[in-house]
Design a protein around this motif. Structure first.
Motif, PDB file in Angstrom:
ATOM      1  N   UNK A   1     -35.307  -7.560 -37.567  1.00 28.03           N
ATOM      2  CA  UNK A   1     -35.118  -6.101 -37.642  1.00 28.03           C
ATOM      3  C   UNK A   1     -36.315  -5.342 -37.085  1.00 28.03           C
ATOM      4  N   UNK A   2     -37.512  -5.682 -37.555  1.00 28.67           N
ATOM      5  CA  UNK A   2     -38.695  -4.944 -37.119  1.00 28.67           C
ATOM      6  C   UNK A   2     -39.109  -5.302 -35.691  1.00 28.67           C
ATOM      7  N   UNK A   3     -38.604  -6.415 -35.185  1.00 31.50           N
ATOM      8  CA  UNK A   3     -38.797  -6.726 -33.768  1.00 31.50           C
ATOM      9  C   UNK A   3     -37.955  -5.765 -32.930  1.00 31.50           C
ATOM     10  N   UNK A   4     -36.685  -5.621 -33.284  1.00 29.71           N
ATOM     11  CA  UNK A   4     -35.786  -4.745 -32.536  1.00 29.71           C
ATOM     12  C   UNK A   4     -36.280  -3.299 -32.563  1.00 29.71           C
ATOM     13  N   UNK A   5     -36.668  -2.816 -33.745  1.00 34.15           N
ATOM     14  CA  UNK A   5     -37.061  -1.423 -33.892  1.00 34.15           C
ATOM     15  C   UNK A   5     -38.520  -1.162 -33.509  1.00 34.15           C
ATOM     16  N   UNK A   6     -39.294  -2.235 -33.344  1.00 34.32           N
ATOM     17  CA  UNK A   6     -40.702  -2.051 -32.997  1.00 34.32           C
ATOM     18  C   UNK A   6     -41.491  -1.376 -34.100  1.00 34.32           C
ATOM     19  N   UNK A   7     -41.193  -1.733 -35.343  1.00 38.03           N
ATOM     20  CA  UNK A   7     -41.796  -1.035 -36.481  1.00 38.03           C
ATOM     21  C   UNK A   7     -42.752  -1.902 -37.299  1.00 38.03           C
ATOM     22  N   UNK A   8     -43.140  -3.056 -36.775  1.00 36.34           N
ATOM     23  CA  UNK A   8     -44.119  -3.884 -37.497  1.00 36.34           C
ATOM     24  C   UNK A   8     -45.438  -3.123 -37.584  1.00 36.34           C
ATOM     25  N   UNK A   9     -46.063  -3.140 -38.757  1.00 36.26           N
ATOM     26  CA  UNK A   9     -47.281  -2.358 -38.955  1.00 36.26           C
ATOM     27  C   UNK A   9     -48.486  -2.959 -38.234  1.00 36.26           C
ATOM     28  N   UNK A  10     -48.599  -4.275 -38.257  1.00 40.07           N
ATOM     29  CA  UNK A  10     -49.732  -4.929 -37.584  1.00 40.07           C
ATOM     30  C   UNK A  10     -49.215  -6.176 -36.876  1.00 40.07           C
ATOM     31  N   UNK A  11     -48.474  -5.996 -35.796  1.00 44.91           N
ATOM     32  CA  UNK A  11     -47.865  -7.154 -35.146  1.00 44.91           C
ATOM     33  C   UNK A  11     -48.887  -8.058 -34.471  1.00 44.91           C
ATOM     34  N   UNK A  12     -48.595  -9.349 -34.485  1.00 45.69           N
ATOM     35  CA  UNK A  12     -49.396 -10.292 -33.710  1.00 45.69           C
ATOM     36  C   UNK A  12     -49.071 -10.091 -32.228  1.00 45.69           C
ATOM     37  N   UNK A  13     -49.857 -10.719 -31.388  1.00 45.26           N
ATOM     38  CA  UNK A  13     -49.599 -10.614 -29.951  1.00 45.26           C
ATOM     39  C   UNK A  13     -48.200 -11.138 -29.615  1.00 45.26           C
ATOM     40  N   UNK A  14     -47.806 -12.246 -30.260  1.00 39.85           N
ATOM     41  CA  UNK A  14     -46.496 -12.831 -29.996  1.00 39.85           C
ATOM     42  C   UNK A  14     -45.369 -11.915 -30.467  1.00 39.85           C
ATOM     43  N   UNK A  15     -45.545 -11.305 -31.637  1.00 38.32           N
ATOM     44  CA  UNK A  15     -44.536 -10.384 -32.153  1.00 38.32           C
ATOM     45  C   UNK A  15     -44.420  -9.142 -31.279  1.00 38.32           C
ATOM     46  N   UNK A  16     -45.560  -8.617 -30.876  1.00 35.39           N
ATOM     47  CA  UNK A  16     -45.558  -7.425 -30.026  1.00 35.39           C
ATOM     48  C   UNK A  16     -44.917  -7.724 -28.678  1.00 35.39           C
ATOM     49  N   UNK A  17     -45.211  -8.907 -28.139  1.00 38.38           N
ATOM     50  CA  UNK A  17     -44.637  -9.300 -26.856  1.00 38.38           C
ATOM     51  C   UNK A  17     -43.118  -9.400 -26.944  1.00 38.38           C
ATOM     52  N   UNK A  18     -42.617  -9.999 -28.031  1.00 33.98           N
ATOM     53  CA  UNK A  18     -41.165 -10.125 -28.174  1.00 33.98           C
ATOM     54  C   UNK A  18     -40.519  -8.766 -28.380  1.00 33.98           C
ATOM     55  N   UNK A  19     -41.148  -7.902 -29.192  1.00 37.09           N
ATOM     56  CA  UNK A  19     -40.592  -6.566 -29.404  1.00 37.09           C
ATOM     57  C   UNK A  19     -40.485  -5.817 -28.072  1.00 37.09           C
ATOM     58  N   UNK A  20     -41.509  -5.936 -27.238  1.00 37.60           N
ATOM     59  CA  UNK A  20     -41.482  -5.297 -25.921  1.00 37.60           C
ATOM     60  C   UNK A  20     -40.346  -5.843 -25.073  1.00 37.60           C
ATOM     61  N   UNK A  21     -40.170  -7.179 -25.124  1.00 36.42           N
ATOM     62  CA  UNK A  21     -39.097  -7.796 -24.355  1.00 36.42           C
ATOM     63  C   UNK A  21     -37.727  -7.327 -24.846  1.00 36.42           C
ATOM     64  N   UNK A  22     -37.514  -7.377 -26.169  1.00 34.69           N
ATOM     65  CA  UNK A  22     -36.211  -7.016 -26.722  1.00 34.69           C
ATOM     66  C   UNK A  22     -35.882  -5.564 -26.415  1.00 34.69           C
ATOM     67  N   UNK A  23     -36.849  -4.682 -26.543  1.00 35.88           N
ATOM     68  CA  UNK A  23     -36.582  -3.277 -26.265  1.00 35.88           C
ATOM     69  C   UNK A  23     -36.336  -3.034 -24.779  1.00 35.88           C
ATOM     70  N   UNK A  24     -37.005  -3.788 -23.926  1.00 35.91           N
ATOM     71  CA  UNK A  24     -36.730  -3.683 -22.489  1.00 35.91           C
ATOM     72  C   UNK A  24     -35.313  -4.163 -22.178  1.00 35.91           C
ATOM     73  N   UNK A  25     -34.920  -5.250 -22.818  1.00 37.70           N
ATOM     74  CA  UNK A  25     -33.563  -5.762 -22.607  1.00 37.70           C
ATOM     75  C   UNK A  25     -32.522  -4.784 -23.162  1.00 37.70           C
ATOM     76  N   UNK A  26     -32.818  -4.201 -24.330  1.00 40.78           N
ATOM     77  CA  UNK A  26     -31.892  -3.223 -24.895  1.00 40.78           C
ATOM     78  C   UNK A  26     -31.793  -1.979 -24.018  1.00 40.78           C
TER      79      UNK A  26
END
Length: 570
Positions: free
Chosen positions: A485-510
């Motif tokens: 959920x927080x990957x899709x919405x980009x709402x993680x408070x302190x994302x790791x580099x890997x989490x931030x990278x995936x969130x960026x990818x998922x939002x770009x794909x969306x």
């Protein structure tokens, strides 16, 4: 000082010499004069009818007292508040409903729950007390929150309606991680996060009506169709999306012909498809039990309306806890759910019936350890290998257990000794395959075979959702149910580099999917559609690649080992 998105910088550089709202002074050059007047006309146009006009017209974006936005819509003026430097938030009541009656779409723009403050959030629909709901509760809960991006100020944008999860008995549009501002900004799309009636108020009724909550969602889509143009939203590019039971609701809308024209595409996250929709018979059994719990005759509307909301929530909880003893096909996870009633929902959308012809494009995704919260919260200590068969038998019965225990799909690796094995690992894998991953892949194959276009994904990186923070397995590396959920919405408070990278990818794909119908975009691995029995499941996170088929081979789950919806029938 407001940080303006890059989209506005060229325009503002052109405007910097012009006092906002002033009449430009004609220059000697006719071409220059025409250009200045054209710029002034554009500015006037944006200031008068576009959302986020305060970005260009001198409003205070950061101060909610002054940073409000008012947009004229067919149902009245919509006033919203500044949510971030690139999005505005509009909370609105999209429908009203008398208890246990079909909802009616709103005909005027109103804040939720009679609020007067544009920044007020909607109250949740009635449910048992839980840590995820902090806004209070009310039966007057058919509300949504629209997050409108800055991009909508200058061009028409797509829209996505997100439906929250919670086993159809808890949850709201204000659940943790569902703030849509960052997602709206990243995708350049309007994000509508909606809520609907839960439990016995949304899925049962003394009068025998089913699917009341599904009809709530149809009203939400109709409301969006009416108001989106006022926010520069493209009504031809509406995507519905949801997680868990919210994903089941998305699938119910896909099975509802009368809703088909209200959206173009869908994204289904962690849908427990193993259970299927309720059959009319199972619905009737649960509904009859509901009526035995009420202190009123089912035709006495005055008496029914006088039952306290708290009492109804208690009755709903009793139905939830009793359902499987009344009818095993109800399932323990979400017994009150959409019903294949033959009129609204006309197909089970599974392999027990002819799959209707499809034309939409959908994404179907699961996470790596869907069953992690269930297995590791029930069994807090490691289990000996002997427990694998006994626990499976208690849940799945002897026939299915025999096939699972004897299958190489769940065998102990040859390098391990039996004494070193923690049976919870096998049980979690079986649970994930049975309830989520394999029925989702079976559905994807059937949907594609019927003419639809399907992209399948598997998250191997996630952000631990608040529900899972007390479960060691999930907190210490497991990618558990809800962790996308927080990957899709980009709402993680302190994302790791890997989490931030995936969130960026998922939002770009969306962003690509919402605009053009494909989740493929430059810079990321090509995502292939389902083709025949090959689902081409893309690994989301890590090093990418394709997910192993394993037990989701069509010859195993769904054929040799039936899903619950096959075993019990619809």
């Amino acid at each position: 000082m407001v940080a303006l998105p890059g989209l506005f910088v060229p325009l503002l550089l052109l405007l910097c010499a012009l006092p906002l709202g002033a009449t430009p002074v004609p220059q000697a050059s006719p071409a220059g004069t025409r250009r200045q007047y054209a710029i002034a006309e554009l500015l006037s146009f944006l200031c008068s009818i576009k959302p986020l006009n305060f970005l260009l017209c001198g409003g205070n974006f950061q101060g909610l007292g002054n940073g409000t936005v008012t947009i004229s819509t067919p149902v009245g003026d919509a006033t919203g508040s500044a949510d971030s430097s690139a999005a505005a938030r509009f909370a609105v009541r999209y429908a009203t409903a008398t208890r246990w009656q079909e909802s009616v779409m709103a005909t005027k723009w109103e804040f939720p729950n009679g609020a007067t403050d544009p920044s007020a959030l909607p109250l949740a629909c009635p449910q048992t007390q839980n840590d995820l709901v902090t806004t209070g509760q009310s039966e007057d809960c058919l509300s949504m929150i629209l997050y409108v991006p800055a991009a909508a100020a200058v061009s028409k944008v797509p829209a996505m309606m997100w439906i929250h999860g919670g086993s159809f008995v808890i949850g709201s549009a204000t659940n943790p991680g569902l703030d849509g501002a960052a997602l709206a900004e990243a995708t350049g799309s309007i994000i509508a996060v909606v809520q609907y009636r839960l439990g016995a108020l949304g899925f049962l009724s003394p009068g025998g009506q089913s699917n009341l909550a599904v009809k709530d969602m149809i009203n939400a889509l109709q409301f969006l169709q009416r108001v989106l143009p006022s926010f520069n939203g493209d009504t031809s590019k509406v995507t519905i999306a949801g997680q868990s039971s919210g994903a089941t609701m998305v699938r119910a809308l896909l099975a509802t012909p009368s809703a088909s024209g209200l959206f173009r595409s869908a994204s289904i996250h962690s849908d427990p498809m193993n259970y299927g929709f309720l059959s009319p018979g199972t619905f009737q059994t649960l509904n009859n039990f509901l009526k035995t719990q009420l202190s009123c005759d089912s035709s006495d509307s005055a008496c029914l309306n006088n039952i306290s909301t708290d009492d109804i929530v208690g009755i709903s909880t009793n139905v939830f806890n009793t359902a499987t003893s009344l009818d095993a096909s109800a399932g323990a996870a979400m017994p009150m759910r959409p019903v294949t009633d033959g009129s609204l929902i006309t197909s089970p959308l599974d392999i027990t019936a002819n799959f209707p012809r499809q034309s939409k494009t959908i994404i179907v995704s699961t996470v790596e350890h869907e069953a992690g919260p269930t297995i590791y919260s029930i069994f807090t200590d490691s289990l000996p290998e002997a427990a694998f068969a006994s626990v499976c038998n208690a849940s799945l019965g002897p026939d299915r257990t025999s096939k699972i225990v004897n299958s190489q799909h769940y065998a102990i690796p040859a390098s391990d000794s039996t004494s070193d094995v923690d049976a919870r690992v096998q049980l979690e894998t079986v649970g994930t395959d049975q309830v989520w991953r394999c029925p989702s892949w079976t559905f994807a194959r059937a949907f594609a075979a019927a003419g639809g276009k399907v992209y399948v994904g598997k998250y191997v990186v996630g952000v631990t959702y608040p529900d899972n923070e007390d479960i060691a397995f999930c907190k210490d590396g497991g990618i558990c149910h809800e962790d996308d959920i927080q990957v899709v919405f980009g709402t993680a408070s302190s994302p790791t580099r890997e989490q931030k990278s995936l969130a960026t990818q998922i939002q770009a794909r969306l962003k690509s999917f919402l605009a053009s119908g494909t989740p493929n975009t430059r810079g990321y691995q090509s995502w292939s559609t389902v083709s025949g029995s090959n689902v081409n499941a893309l690994v989301l996170g890590g090093s990418g690649g394709s997910a192993d088929v394993g037990a989701c081979d069509p010859s195993f789950w769904g054929q040799e080992v039936p899903y619950d919806y096959q075993l019990f029938g619809n």
